[in-house]
Design a protein around this motif. Structure first.
Motif, mmCIF file in Angstrom:
data_model
loop_
_atom_site.group_PDB
_atom_site.id
_atom_site.type_symbol
_atom_site.label_atom_id
_atom_site.label_comp_id
_atom_site.label_asym_id
_atom_site.label_seq_id
_atom_site.Cartn_x
_atom_site.Cartn_y
_atom_site.Cartn_z
ATOM 1 N N ASP A 133 0.811 -1.218 0.000
ATOM 2 C CA ASP A 133 0.000 0.000 0.000
ATOM 3 C C ASP A 133 0.843 1.266 0.000
ATOM 4 O O ASP A 133 0.519 2.243 -0.690
ATOM 5 N N PHE A 134 1.940 1.289 0.778
ATOM 6 C CA PHE A 134 2.719 2.520 0.871
ATOM 7 C C PHE A 134 3.417 2.836 -0.455
ATOM 8 O O PHE A 134 3.621 4.007 -0.782
ATOM 9 N N VAL A 135 3.768 1.798 -1.226
ATOM 10 C CA VAL A 135 4.388 2.034 -2.532
ATOM 11 C C VAL A 135 3.330 2.513 -3.521
ATOM 12 O O VAL A 135 3.579 3.433 -4.322
ATOM 13 N N ARG A 136 2.154 1.914 -3.482
ATOM 14 C CA ARG A 136 1.073 2.366 -4.361
ATOM 15 C C ARG A 136 0.693 3.810 -4.068
ATOM 16 O O ARG A 136 0.457 4.609 -4.988
ATOM 17 N N ALA A 137 0.661 4.158 -2.794
ATOM 18 C CA ALA A 137 0.321 5.530 -2.433
ATOM 19 C C ALA A 137 1.344 6.517 -2.993
ATOM 20 O O ALA A 137 0.985 7.575 -3.516
ATOM 21 N N ALA A 138 2.613 6.153 -2.893
ATOM 22 C CA ALA A 138 3.661 7.027 -3.432
ATOM 23 C C ALA A 138 3.545 7.147 -4.941
ATOM 24 O O ALA A 138 3.750 8.232 -5.515
ATOM 25 N N THR A 192 10.148 7.370 -10.214
ATOM 26 C CA THR A 192 10.632 6.020 -9.901
ATOM 27 C C THR A 192 11.833 6.048 -8.970
ATOM 28 O O THR A 192 11.900 5.287 -7.994
ATOM 29 N N HIS A 193 12.814 6.918 -9.259
ATOM 30 C CA HIS A 193 14.029 6.919 -8.433
ATOM 31 C C HIS A 193 13.731 7.331 -6.994
ATOM 32 O O HIS A 193 14.383 6.878 -6.049
ATOM 33 N N THR A 194 12.715 8.188 -6.802
ATOM 34 C CA THR A 194 12.341 8.583 -5.443
ATOM 35 C C THR A 194 11.669 7.424 -4.709
ATOM 36 O O THR A 194 11.929 7.183 -3.516
ATOM 37 N N ILE A 195 10.794 6.719 -5.406
ATOM 38 C CA ILE A 195 10.132 5.563 -4.789
ATOM 39 C C ILE A 195 11.158 4.511 -4.382
ATOM 40 O O ILE A 195 11.068 3.930 -3.284
ATOM 41 N N LEU A 196 12.130 4.282 -5.253
ATOM 42 C CA LEU A 196 13.162 3.290 -4.935
ATOM 43 C C LEU A 196 14.004 3.723 -3.745
ATOM 44 O O LEU A 196 14.296 2.926 -2.847
ATOM 45 N N SER A 197 14.436 4.985 -3.747
ATOM 46 C CA SER A 197 15.362 5.449 -2.712
ATOM 47 C C SER A 197 14.686 5.723 -1.375
ATOM 48 O O SER A 197 15.315 5.594 -0.317
ATOM 49 N N ARG A 198 13.386 6.082 -1.384
ATOM 50 C CA ARG A 198 12.713 6.447 -0.143
ATOM 51 C C ARG A 198 11.789 5.371 0.412
ATOM 52 O O ARG A 198 11.496 5.364 1.607
ATOM 53 N N TYR A 204 0.731 6.844 -6.718
ATOM 54 C CA TYR A 204 -0.444 7.648 -7.037
ATOM 55 C C TYR A 204 -0.216 9.132 -6.781
ATOM 56 O O TYR A 204 -0.837 9.994 -7.417
ATOM 57 N N MET A 205 0.698 9.445 -5.858
ATOM 58 C CA MET A 205 1.013 10.842 -5.568
ATOM 59 C C MET A 205 1.960 11.447 -6.604
ATOM 60 O O MET A 205 2.302 12.623 -6.527
ATOM 61 N N GLY A 206 2.384 10.648 -7.580
ATOM 62 C CA GLY A 206 3.201 11.150 -8.667
ATOM 63 C C GLY A 206 4.685 11.176 -8.404
ATOM 64 O O GLY A 206 5.442 11.819 -9.147
ATOM 65 N N GLU A 207 5.150 10.467 -7.365
ATOM 66 C CA GLU A 207 6.585 10.440 -7.095
ATOM 67 C C GLU A 207 7.301 9.680 -8.207
ATOM 68 O O GLU A 207 6.830 8.620 -8.650
#
Length: 637
Positions: A525-530, A537-543, A532-535
């Motif tokens: 869920d936390f990855v899907r939320a990120a 790819t590199h931000t999703i991976l790193s954060r 959907y918020m438009g983050e």
């Protein structure tokens, strides 16, 4: 099942062919076959050099892809791998040498695998008893000892045994005694005696690795519902375990065999060199030293074929042990296991809300004696390595002409070499480099694995497929052979370059694990939320992705220190790593090997320090793994 096995075989065959082509291209990039002519006195005319290079098909003036095409054409049309720099056929050399290598590899790996599985099962059944503790810590020590060190130590012990009994009972130099004659039985017995020590060394390496993994898997099986059900129906514990548990516990071992086979090939090659066997390992080293491109490519093909056979046998064994899951690939198994692990971690965290994840890990670590033993030894060795030289009167360059080649004394604690240099001072200097290389290269390789694996697992599609193929290609050829193949490119550039060079070829297996765990995390869920918020790819991976694998990466970085130190030591020992006048543990061991029997302190003291260091780091790494993963088979205190 047959269709599945054939499909996997064809996949491995294509990988093996591409890996061989890659080895040819890398050899053409790093080796210069014309150098051997330039060193001749008098130097041959350029026309003669060009003619010789053209005859071998390795003239650098010809485009490398053209040369590769000619080499492949000869391979498939004439079954020829070209000629060596000595003028002999590569295929003839491989045919003459492969028997010795296969004899050692097959006997050692089969006996080691069987012994390791039995010890693993025995340790799991007798968990925490004296026999289990002895086997566990013995496997730690063997696992922390480089292959060539085990070989040389066995040679020293055999020499002492022969001296005690007063007869040359155990002979170990070469594959057989030169000039021996007699009956078939006498010749076979002579070869068997020469095979004894290399086989023991390879069996120890294989058994230590298999026993650790098998014990962990078997402990998971012991708590399974079907074992409890069988016991409830009145089946004795031993029969329940061997009838229902051992078979399922062997399923992951088939996959482990395929992954560990490259390590066994590299270990076998090292032992051939140590014991002066005229096998494929010696042929590979000599080919690189002589810049023999055709021979290097032939050796790569030989190793790739062995990997093809081992991987196919692994698939057959897996399908035979679990015929209902013939389409269940290794990656799927990894993903399921990781998902179960993550769910268990989540459950544990939820049931103990007052404690954070870090608090739970620390709570477990505090109860593990091996963690405190390991961390104490590691800290003590680091302080000793960097503070010791400041209070010791001898430096690595000082010479004592009055005590040349002397054993340990109050003046020279580890003795001196043949020119009077202090071994204690050199050991500390070499230890400093080994520690720096390990502490940098290990985490760097983990960082590469995290970036590559998470990228492949999260993006998927063609990016994932390309990265997977690259990883598999790099796994077909053992890392040790890649190290020595490209070593000429960094020769003379210093140990700092060597440090990052080691990291560059040490990330592949961990990247596979990270990829599998990323595929499990990307739908949380936390990855899907990120997303959907438009983050991006590199931000999703790193954060979000990589931080949730921090525990796994910490473990790999810790154990990666062991692998990096072993890689540097092995490369330096065989002349492909740190070069003189620099000093490392590997160069000290190389210098001490020739006199290991007559002046054992030259080899034993540096080897002992290295083993203690790697043993302590392994203890810390395993303790971290068991504390972080509550489903670990070792973590059942």
């Amino acid at each position: 099942m047959t269709v599945y096995i054939i499909r996997r075989f064809l996949n491995y065959a294509i990988l093996s062919l591409i890996a061989t082509c890659m080895a040819y291209l890398l050899a053409s990039l790093s080796l210069n076959p014309a150098e051997r002519f330039y060193g001749m006195n008098p130097r041959p005319p350029q026309s003669s050099i060009d003619a010789s290079l053209n005859a071998m098909g390795v003239n650098p003036d010809v485009p490398v892809l053209v040369r590769l095409w000619h080499w492949l054409t000869n391979l498939f049309t004439q079954f020829s791998l070209g000629t060596t720099v000595g003028g002999s056929q590569v295929t003839a050399e491989i045919a003459a040498r492969s028997g010795a290598s296969l004899r050692l590899l097959l006997i050692g790996s089969i006996i080691g695998a069987i012994l390791g599985v039995l010890l693993g099962v025995w340790g799991a059944v007798r968990q925490y008893r004296a026999s289990d503790q002895i086997v566990t810590y013995a496997s730690y020590i063997v696992f922390a000892t480089p292959t060539f060190v085990i070989g040389v130590l066995l040679m020293i012990l055999a020499t002492q045994f022969n001296s005690i009994v007063g007869s040359q009972i155990i002979t170990f130099t070469g594959e057989y005694t030169a000039g021996i004659s007699g009956s078939w039985w006498d010749l076979a017995l002579d070869r068997a005696i020469h095979l004894l020590l290399p086989t023991i060394a390879l069996v120890l390496i294989s058994a230590a690795s298999f026993s650790r993994y098998q014990r962990s898997v078997m402990l998971d099986v012991l708590g399974a519902d079907y074992i409890r059900t069988a016991r409830a129906k009145g089946l004795p514990r031993t029969k329940a375990l061997f009838r229902h548990g051992v078979r399922l516990a062997l399923i992951p071992m088939s996959t482990f065999f395929a992954y560990s086979f490259g390590t066994l090939i590299a270990g076998s090659a090292m032992l051939e060199i140590v014991f002066s066997w005229r096998g494929m390992g010696q042929f590979q080293i000599e080919a690189i030293q002589k810049s023999d491109i055709n021979a290097v490519a032939g050796c790569a093909l030989f190793v790739a074929v062995l990997y093809l056979i081992a991987s196919t046998l692994s698939e057959v064994l897996y399908a035979a042990l679990d015929p209902e899951s013939e389409e269940l690939t290794v990656s799927v198994m990894q993903e399921k296991a990781i998902e179960e692990s993550l769910e268990t971690v989540s459950d544990v965290t939820q049931t103990r809300k007052p404690l954070s994840r870090t608090g739970l890990v620390w709570l477990r670590l505090k109860k593990m004696p091996r963690f405190w033993i390991g961390i104490t030894i590691v800290v003590a060795i680091i302080l000793w390595a960097f503070v010791g030289p400041l209070v010791y009167p001898w430096s690595i360059t000082d010479r004592d002409p009055l005590n040349m080649g002397m054993g340990p004394t109050m003046i020279h604690w580890f003795g001196t070499n043949s020119i009077g240099q202090d071994i204690y001072a050199q050991t500390l200097a070499g230890l400093q480099k080994s520690l720096i290389i390990g502490l940098v290269a290990g985490p760097t390789a983990t960082l590469i694995a995290a970036v590559v694996g998470s990228t492949a697992g999260y993006i998927g599609g063609w990016v994932d497929r390309v990265i997977q193929w690259v990883i598999l290609l790099l796994l077909v050829i053992p890392a040790f052979f890649l190290f020595i193949l490209l070593a000429p490119l960094i020769k003379g550039l210093g140990w700092v370059v060597l440090m990052f060079y080691i990291a560059l070829f040490s990330w592949m297996i961990m990247a596979q694990v990270v990829r599998s765990q990323t595929r499990s995390l990307r739908n949380r869920d936390f990855v899907r939320a990120a997303r959907y918020m438009g983050e991006p790819t590199h931000t999703i991976l790193s954060r979000h992705i990589i931080p949730n694998m921090a525990s796994l990466l910490i473990i790999d970085a810790t154990l990666g220190v062991v692998s990096a130190i072993m890689a540097e030591t092995s490369l330096s020992y065989f002349g492909f790593g740190i070069q003189k006048p620099d000093v490392s543990i590997g160069t000290l061991l190389a210098d001490g090997t020739a006199a290991a029997v007559t002046r054992p302190w030259l080899f034993v003291f540096p080897a002992f320090v290295l083993i203690i260091l790697l043993f302590a780091i392994s203890l810390v790494g395993d303790a971290l793994r068991d504390a972080i993963d509550p489903t670990s088979g070792m973590n059942r205190d």
